[in-house]
Enzyme design. Sequence first.
Site, short mmCIF file in Angstrom:
data_model
loop_
_atom_site.label_atom_id
_atom_site.label_comp_id
_atom_site.label_asym_id
_atom_site.label_seq_id
_atom_site.Cartn_x
_atom_site.Cartn_y
_atom_site.Cartn_z
N LYS A 182 -36.50 -73.29 -42.16
CA LYS A 182 -37.20 -73.62 -43.41
C LYS A 182 -37.30 -72.41 -44.32
O LYS A 182 -37.02 -72.48 -45.51
CB LYS A 182 -38.63 -74.12 -43.13
CG LYS A 182 -38.72 -75.38 -42.31
CD LYS A 182 -40.17 -75.87 -42.23
CE LYS A 182 -41.09 -74.93 -41.49
NZ LYS A 182 -40.84 -74.83 -40.04
N ARG B 147 -48.95 -79.38 -42.66
CA ARG B 147 -48.53 -79.49 -41.27
C ARG B 147 -49.37 -80.53 -40.53
O ARG B 147 -49.13 -80.77 -39.36
CB ARG B 147 -48.72 -78.14 -40.59
CG ARG B 147 -47.39 -77.37 -40.40
CD ARG B 147 -47.74 -76.20 -39.58
NE ARG B 147 -46.83 -75.42 -38.90
CZ ARG B 147 -46.17 -74.36 -39.39
NH1 ARG B 147 -46.16 -74.10 -40.66
NH2 ARG B 147 -45.48 -73.60 -38.59
N ARG C 5 -41.23 -61.14 -30.48
CA ARG C 5 -42.55 -61.51 -31.02
C ARG C 5 -43.26 -62.46 -30.07
O ARG C 5 -42.61 -63.29 -29.43
CB ARG C 5 -42.36 -62.24 -32.36
CG ARG C 5 -42.18 -61.33 -33.52
CD ARG C 5 -41.92 -62.03 -34.85
NE ARG C 5 -42.27 -63.43 -34.94
CZ ARG C 5 -41.94 -64.21 -35.96
NH1 ARG C 5 -41.27 -63.72 -36.99
NH2 ARG C 5 -42.28 -65.47 -36.01
N ARG D 74 -45.46 -74.81 -29.59
CA ARG D 74 -45.33 -75.06 -31.04
C ARG D 74 -44.56 -76.36 -31.29
O ARG D 74 -44.86 -77.09 -32.23
CB ARG D 74 -44.63 -73.89 -31.73
CG ARG D 74 -45.48 -72.62 -31.74
CD ARG D 74 -44.68 -71.43 -32.21
NE ARG D 74 -44.48 -71.42 -33.64
CZ ARG D 74 -43.58 -70.65 -34.26
NH1 ARG D 74 -42.82 -69.84 -33.57
NH2 ARG D 74 -43.46 -70.69 -35.56
P1 AMP Z 1 -44.53 -70.48 -39.54
O1 AMP Z 1 -43.98 -69.14 -39.91
O2 AMP Z 1 -44.53 -71.44 -40.69
O3 AMP Z 1 -43.87 -71.08 -38.32
O4 AMP Z 1 -46.07 -70.27 -39.17
C1 AMP Z 1 -46.46 -69.40 -38.14
C2 AMP Z 1 -47.84 -69.78 -37.62
O5 AMP Z 1 -48.80 -69.71 -38.69
C3 AMP Z 1 -47.96 -71.19 -37.08
O6 AMP Z 1 -47.55 -71.30 -35.73
C4 AMP Z 1 -49.46 -71.45 -37.25
O7 AMP Z 1 -50.21 -70.80 -36.25
C5 AMP Z 1 -49.74 -70.76 -38.58
N1 AMP Z 1 -49.56 -71.69 -39.73
C6 AMP Z 1 -48.65 -71.58 -40.73
N2 AMP Z 1 -48.75 -72.60 -41.60
C7 AMP Z 1 -49.76 -73.38 -41.14
C8 AMP Z 1 -50.34 -74.61 -41.58
N3 AMP Z 1 -49.90 -75.25 -42.68
N4 AMP Z 1 -51.36 -75.13 -40.85
C9 AMP Z 1 -51.82 -74.51 -39.74
N5 AMP Z 1 -51.31 -73.38 -39.26
C10 AMP Z 1 -50.29 -72.80 -39.95
#
Ligand code: AMP
Length: 213
Positions: free
Chosen positions: A13, A88, A159, A170
Amino acid sequence: MKMILIGPPGAGKGTQAKRLIDRLQVPQISTGDMFRAAVGQGSPMGLKAKGYMDKGQLIPDDVVIGVVKERLTKPDCKKGFILDGFPRTIEQAKALDKILDEIGALDHVVVIGVPDDYLVERLTGRRTCKGCNYMHHIKFDPPKKDGVCDKCGGILYQRDDDQEVTIRGRLTTYHGQTSPLIDYYSGKGIVRKIDGTGSMEAVAGSIAKAIGA
Ligand code: AMP
């Protein structure tokens, strides 16, 4: 142009959003990037977010919704935006609907589909550089010297959120909480489903075609 990118972790994404912002001249709003920045700064919100992120869990809706609401009022969002990683949950989608009532409806919901096992291989192989944040992959983009970044000579590490147990968590979260959004939006006739297993270029081409860009 107002669009949302939905897809499991590791579906690309962020990469695709970055390509689209150049073409569409609208900002990318990545909640993951915003929270990582807050963690890096050690802000109170970052400290709160870190616990959830390390465990592969979602940050509570009220926190995320507050952050996005504030971001969408910034002048650079007037021409539109690409939301990457938000909404999300259905709760977040409903909050976004309220905001959109004021600023205009979404044009596209792009769903990037990739099978789970494929994603686990992609993500567990990532090694991030402590120095410059460049991301190698032990299979697809291996460093010349084990554990050392080709770009800057920094130390490579895995990470916390790229460990297999975290990724499986996840993915479970994605299937349970985020994929229901596809049904939520499908009634509006704006869902564009894309096969995310091809090369970065192939996926970008499919998205461009689907949104007529
Ligand atoms: P991402 O880089 O989008 O995969 O986000 C990394 C982490 O940030 C996720 O695993 C969540 O812990 C948190 N996160 C990001 N966006 C959201 C969202 N819209 N709602 C809840 N947690 C989020």
